[in-house]
Design an enzyme around this catalytic site. Structure first.
Site, short mmCIF file in Angstrom:
data_model
loop_
_atom_site.label_atom_id
_atom_site.label_comp_id
_atom_site.label_asym_id
_atom_site.label_seq_id
_atom_site.Cartn_x
_atom_site.Cartn_y
_atom_site.Cartn_z
N GLU A 1 -27.37 -52.67 -60.99
CA GLU A 1 -28.63 -53.20 -60.48
C GLU A 1 -29.71 -53.10 -61.55
O GLU A 1 -29.75 -52.13 -62.32
CB GLU A 1 -29.05 -52.40 -59.23
CG GLU A 1 -30.28 -52.92 -58.52
CD GLU A 1 -30.48 -52.20 -57.18
OE1 GLU A 1 -29.46 -51.91 -56.50
OE2 GLU A 1 -31.64 -51.91 -56.83
N GLU B 1 -39.81 -53.41 -58.94
CA GLU B 1 -40.41 -53.21 -57.62
C GLU B 1 -41.91 -53.04 -57.83
O GLU B 1 -42.35 -52.30 -58.72
CB GLU B 1 -39.83 -51.99 -56.91
CG GLU B 1 -38.39 -52.20 -56.45
CD GLU B 1 -37.86 -51.03 -55.65
OE1 GLU B 1 -37.25 -51.27 -54.61
OE2 GLU B 1 -38.06 -49.87 -56.08
#
Length: 285
Positions: free
Chosen positions: A101, A105
């Site tokens: 990943e 964010e």
């Protein structure tokens, strides 16, 4: 601080991949809205996508294609005003218990206080590689471009073309690197007021709902992608392409500027968190 603040064999790659050279069209062509019960929508003939969040639910979408390396751009306009407790996530991820990943964010804040960009890299299901930054502009006033450049040499996080973080391939020194698991692009707007804003001290004010983030100008023109397990549509992996890009001297200067003036957390300097010693890559980078 500002207020707003191991090269793989080309033959191996060629055995997996083939040539794409056209920019992505509309959001209709590139993404599926996956959750939110009508809270995510596509407008302007596919050129604008919005995600909204209310007290009942957030919303999100994912790419139709998977990527194994790529240079992927998205213009995002973040939730304005009092966005405390909200998280706008924009990331690539594979599937399974040992997933890879690459995370952007965006952690909301109270009016007048800066957003935090939270970045992370997972390999084989293991993360704990957080770096956080303020921005040098207000990310709610207009659209700005957030880029992931992922190739066999490094992962570069960029904001409006300026690098803010690099995660290098240090497999030769025993550090895992994402290179074999195809990832999809995901994005969502959701509530996480137990941790997102000032460590969870500031909660979401639902009188400001619905909250909304907007997306434009998705671009995956430089990418290795596939639309199904048997149908690779891919990239030019010659020595002059993005596939072997690293930072040039000017970009290294930009990176140092961002990390000096706008970085607010670096796992590689958090000795209390890692009393047995910092992760291996921290001593190599």
């Amino acid at each position: 601080m500002a207020a707003f603040a191991t090269k793989q064999s080309p033959l191996l790659l060629a055995s997996l991949l083939i040539l794409i050279g056209v920019a992505t069209g509309s959001f209709y062509d590139s993404f599926d809205i996956t959750w939110g019960a009508g809270r995510a929508n596509i407008f302007e003939s596919g050129q604008l996508l919005t995600c909204t969040l209310d007290k009942t639910s957030g919303s999100g979408f994912q790419s139709k294609k998977e990527y194994l390396f790529g240079k992927i751009d998205m213009k995002i306009k973040l939730v304005p005003g009092n966005s405390a407790g909200t998280v706008t996530a924009y990331y690539l991820s594979s599937k399974g218990e040992t997933w890879d990943e690459i995370d952007f964010e965006f952690l909301g804040n109270v009016t007048g206080q800066p957003y935090v960009i939270h970045t992370n890299v997972f390999t084989g299901g293991k993360g704990n590689r957080e770096m956080q930054f303020y921005l040098w502009f207000d990310p709610t006033a207009d659209f700005h471009t957030y880029t992931v450049l992922w190739n066999p040499l490094n992962i570069i996080f960029l904001v409006d073309g300026i690098p803010i973080r690099v995660f290098k391939n240090n497999e030769a020194n025993g550090v895992a690197y994402p290179k074999s698991q195809p990832m999809k692009i995901y994005s969502s707007l959701w509530e996480a007021d137990d941790w997102a804003t000032q460590g969870g001290k500031v909660k979401t004010d639902w009188t400001n709902a619905p909250f909304s983030a907007s997306y434009r100008s998705f671009n995956d023109v430089d990418c290795c992608s596939r639309t199904s397990i048997w149908n690779w549509v891919t990239c030019n992996a010659n020595s002059n392409s993005w596939m072997w890009t690293t930072l040039n001297s000017n970009q290294l200067g930009q990176l140092k500027w961002v990390q000096k003036d706008y970085m607010i957390y670096n796992y590689c300097t958090d000795f209390k968190r890692f009393p047995q010693g910092l992760p291996t890559e921290c001593n190599l980078n």
